[in-house]
Scaffold this active site. Structure first.
Site, PDB file in Angstrom:
ATOM      1  N   ASP A 278     -41.590  14.196  94.867  1.00 10.31           N
ATOM      2  CA  ASP A 278     -42.304  13.042  94.345  1.00 10.31           C
ATOM      3  C   ASP A 278     -43.731  13.463  94.019  1.00 10.31           C
ATOM      4  O   ASP A 278     -44.373  14.163  94.817  1.00 10.31           O
ATOM      5  CB  ASP A 278     -42.309  11.904  95.365  1.00 10.31           C
ATOM      6  CG  ASP A 278     -42.844  10.611  94.781  1.00 10.31           C
ATOM      7  OD1 ASP A 278     -42.064   9.887  94.146  1.00 10.31           O
ATOM      8  OD2 ASP A 278     -44.054  10.337  94.954  1.00 10.31           O
ATOM      9  N   LEU A 279     -44.236  13.061  92.862  1.00 14.02           N
ATOM     10  CA  LEU A 279     -45.559  13.479  92.426  1.00 14.02           C
ATOM     11  C   LEU A 279     -46.619  12.524  92.957  1.00 14.02           C
ATOM     12  O   LEU A 279     -46.613  11.335  92.633  1.00 14.02           O
ATOM     13  CB  LEU A 279     -45.623  13.542  90.897  1.00 14.02           C
ATOM     14  CG  LEU A 279     -44.630  14.507  90.229  1.00 14.02           C
ATOM     15  CD1 LEU A 279     -44.872  14.556  88.730  1.00 14.02           C
ATOM     16  CD2 LEU A 279     -44.726  15.900  90.839  1.00 14.02           C
TER      17      LEU A 279
ATOM     18  N   ASP B  23     -41.621   9.244  88.739  1.00 13.74           N
ATOM     19  CA  ASP B  23     -42.170  10.580  88.992  1.00 13.74           C
ATOM     20  C   ASP B  23     -41.406  11.282  90.114  1.00 13.74           C
ATOM     21  O   ASP B  23     -41.967  12.079  90.854  1.00 13.74           O
ATOM     22  CB  ASP B  23     -43.661  10.498  89.331  1.00 13.74           C
ATOM     23  CG  ASP B  23     -43.936   9.593  90.529  1.00 13.74           C
ATOM     24  OD1 ASP B  23     -42.983   9.016  91.063  1.00 13.74           O
ATOM     25  OD2 ASP B  23     -45.112   9.465  90.920  1.00 13.74           O
TER      26      ASP B  23
END
Length: 285
Positions: free
Chosen positions: A151-152, A194
């Site tokens: 996950d960004l 994301d």
């Protein structure tokens, strides 16, 4: 059997084996004495359109409909006619070629639909549906594998500040980075937003080595302020594939929480240090 009969049987056989409309016309002009030109026409809504020709294209008679397929018409060198058997085989072979072309087009369309159903439109990576299918196949095979959730962090801030075009470019670029880094070890997927997943099936080292490698090499290398929280789980950690996925997801959120806590602690320390520093005063005159 007369020579004429043998000749016609050979012609019929060649027509049956013809692999295209052009090949049909070529067989006619090659094997029928005096036939110097042949044109195949397509008729739709009262309009005739030539679709292929063979020979020198001169002195052709009026096009006539073929048996079995009235939308096809055939024009030949004036004065040359074909036997009913040849005309029948021509018509049937054209129907067969059309059916084969339609089947090929439908197969291509089906392949395109299947590809679209398994692919993320923005990044070109495989999507959640593809991940679920591939995970089931890998789990059924019984071999070792790892699920890596990514996950960004900081993406939303960047997206809100610079706009969706920049955000989309980051998502595509990071997807390309994942594919490059993963290579032949596994497959990268975009789960939405994301969030990404790797399905690693052939890492050459040990799980601990992979963890070190992943946390170093799967970070976002090209954008300040955006980092990757990573959670990894291996097949040997649970006999249920769904539990492996759940464990990787939990570890990703734990990494995200730890990163956020560390960031908050750093900011608090900086604030306390700033408050502790004596303020500068102007010297008295």
């Amino acid at each position: 059997m007369t020579l004429r009969t043998q000749f016609q049987e050979q012609l019929l056989l060649n027509l049956v084996l013809a692999d295209s409309r052009q090949d049909l016309l070529d067989q006619l002009t090659i094997r029928i004495l005096g036939l110097r030109s042949a044109t195949l026409w397509w008729q739709a809504d009262g309009v005739m359109t030539p679709i292929c020709r063979a020979g020198s294209l001169r002195n052709e008679g009026e096009p006539t409909e073929l048996p079995s397929e009235a939308r096809y018409l055939l024009s030949l060198t004036a004065g040359i006619s074909l036997s009913p058997e040849v005309l029948a085989v021509l018509g049937l072979r054209l129907v067969h070629l059309d059916a084969r072309q339609t089947i090929a087009a439908l197969n291509d369309h089906r392949s395109s639909l299947e590809w679209a159903a398994r692919t993320d439109a923005l990044t070109g990576l495989l999507n959640r549906r593809a991940f679920d299918t591939d995970l089931d196949a890998v789990g059924a095979a019984g071999g070792a594998f790892a699920v890596v959730f990514i996950d960004l962090d900081g993406f939303k801030v960047l997206n809100d500040r610079f706009g969706h075009d920049v955000g989309d470019s980051l998502l595509r670029g990071y997807g390309t980075w994942l594919v490059r880094m993963t290579g032949a070890w596994g497959q990268a997927y975009r789960m939405g937003g994301d969030e990404y997943v790797l399905l690693v099936t052939s890492f050459p080292g040990q799980p601990a080595e992979f963890g070190v490698w992943a946390n170093e090499r799967l970070q976002v290398p090209f954008v300040d302020g955006v980092t990757a929280s990573i959670g990894i789980a291996w097949r040997h950690e649970s006999w249920r594939v769904s539990d492996v996925v759940r464990l990787a997801d939990q570890r990703m959120y734990q990494a995200k929480a730890a990163r956020a806590a560390a960031q908050a602690q750093t900011e608090q320390a900086q604030a306390e240090q700033s408050q502790a520093e004596p303020s500068e005063t102007n010297p008295s005159s």
